[in-house]
Design a protein around this motif. Structure first.
Motif, PDB file in Angstrom:
ATOM      1  N   ARG A 113       0.709   3.714  -2.519  1.00  0.00           N
ATOM      2  CA  ARG A 113      -0.656   5.216  -2.327  1.00  0.00           C
ATOM      3  C   ARG A 113      -0.089   6.366  -3.378  1.00  0.00           C
ATOM      4  O   ARG A 113      -1.146   7.228  -3.317  1.00  0.00           O
ATOM      5  CB  ARG A 113       0.133   5.399  -0.570  1.00  0.00           C
ATOM      6  N   PRO A 125      -5.900   2.088  -0.120  1.00  0.00           N
ATOM      7  CA  PRO A 125      -6.748   1.076  -0.867  1.00  0.00           C
ATOM      8  C   PRO A 125      -7.820   1.522  -1.104  1.00  0.00           C
ATOM      9  O   PRO A 125      -8.835   1.997  -0.341  1.00  0.00           O
ATOM     10  CB  PRO A 125      -6.899  -0.363  -1.088  1.00  0.00           C
ATOM     11  N   GLU A 154       0.754  -1.385  -0.090  1.00  0.00           N
ATOM     12  CA  GLU A 154      -0.350  -0.257  -0.278  1.00  0.00           C
ATOM     13  C   GLU A 154       1.347   1.353   0.253  1.00  0.00           C
ATOM     14  O   GLU A 154       0.551   2.747  -0.535  1.00  0.00           O
ATOM     15  CB  GLU A 154      -0.651  -0.302   0.735  1.00  0.00           C
TER      16      GLU A 154
END
Length: 341
Positions: free
Chosen positions: A37, A178, A33
């Motif tokens: 991101r 997400p 992530e």
């Protein structure tokens, strides 16, 4: 029976040891992530490089956690598609190398079959055939699961998948990555009736899904309503579409033992609750895997490998990685983005 499973089809790198009697002896997962991101979505090249770095230590850790060695496993199962081809290749080549080095059979697993069979890992009472709503970031399908390797597609998306629409809506609203969990959290603070959004193909005789128009509608109202109200209204629209299409498929799935949901979007509480009510109204059993089995993981790949291995289904070491790999290759082509079928 011990199966080592490897997953690397998108932005989760994972390794697991699962037994033929449904025990998950170990599961190791490395997310990405923080890497993706800044871009608001998964960057394939970054994902593939991260898989290369993470997979070997994850395999070693999964074996150690289970208290076994590579020599103890009966087969190596690796995702061979569909997915981001660079990541798929990393996991599949690793699986081939481990299988070859240890003299073990290779099971090349369709990632979608991993999702499709994952409820059977958690629920030993789930019997074939069952009606499956497979709803994830890249796919949105209704399938009659008749057995291992036997799938009859009843519906698919003609454009975006539901999970893709969640991710793009989150990006439009600046909710972060997400996107699916971010939209779900924001929706808890908003009104599902605040924003008039369309329900594409609702009550249409065409069996398929469509979410591109809903995503476009969100883009047109981002300056007119709060992010929380848009998120709640968007989520309500997705649920309405999923229910409508699933209800239609239920009429064609006579003999199904249960209504089952799997895939990343199956972790959404509003989706699960609505489908549970639909099944109850139709006197059908409802089955959903635990939340950790909904998102990409190696336990579902190991379990699909176990089911295939028990059925005598193994693969040669020259089997290719695939970016596209339909569960029902005989299904008729659909208008729109039918390659996602």
């Amino acid at each position: 029976m011990l199966i080592l499973g490897l997953e690397s089809s998108c932005d989760e790198t994972a390794a697991a040891i699962v037994t033929g009697d449904r025990r998950v002896l170990s599961h190791r997962l490395a997310g990405q992530e923080s890497d993706h991101r800044p871009f608001g979505g998964v960057v394939p090249e970054i994902a593939a490089r991260a898989h290369v770095e993470a997979l070997e230590p994850l395999v070693q850790a999964a074996l150690a956690d289970a208290g076994v060695t590579l020599a103890d496993v009966d087969a190596v199962a690796a995702t061979a598609g569909p997915g981001l081809i660079g990541g798929v290749m990393v996991g599949l080549v690793t699986g081939k190398a481990l299988a070859h080095a240890a003299g073990k059979p290779l099971v090349a697993v369709n990632h979608l079959e991993g999702h499709a069979l994952s409820p059977r890992l958690a629920d030993p009472d789930l019997e074939f055939p069952y009606l499956l709503l497979l709803v994830s970031g890249g796919h949105c399908q209704l399938l009659l699961v008749e057995g291992v390797g036997r799938y009859r597609r009843l519906a698919t998306t003609i454009d975006d998948a539901a999970g893709e629409a969640f991710d793009k809506t989150a990006k439009l609203l600046g909710l972060g990555f997400p996107g699916g969990p971010a939209v779900e959290r924001a929706a808890l603070k908003g009104s599902p009736a605040a924003v008039p959004l369309p329900r594409p193909l609702l009550r249409s005789p065409e069996p398929h899904f469509s979410f591109a128009g809903l995503k476009a509608a969100v883009a047109r109202v981002i300056h007119d309503y709060s992010p929380e109200d848009i998120a709640a209204s968007f989520q309500a629209a997705v649920v309405d579409c999923l229910l409508d299409r699933t209800r239609r498929a239920m009429a064609q799935a006579s003999g199904a033992t249960a209504l089952v949901v799997a895939g990343g979007v199956a972790a959404n509480a509003a989706v699960r609750d609505a489908l549970s009510r639909l099944a109850s109204e139709s006197d059908m059993r409802f089955v959903a895997p635990p939340l950790w089995l909904c998102t990409d993981n190696a336990a579902m790949i190991a379990w699909a490998g176990a089911e295939r291995f028990a059925a005598g289904l193994t693969d040669p070491l020259d089997i290719p990685a695939r970016a596209r790999w339909p569960l029902d290759p005989t299904a008729a082509a659909v208008r729109g983005a039918g390659v996602k079928a």
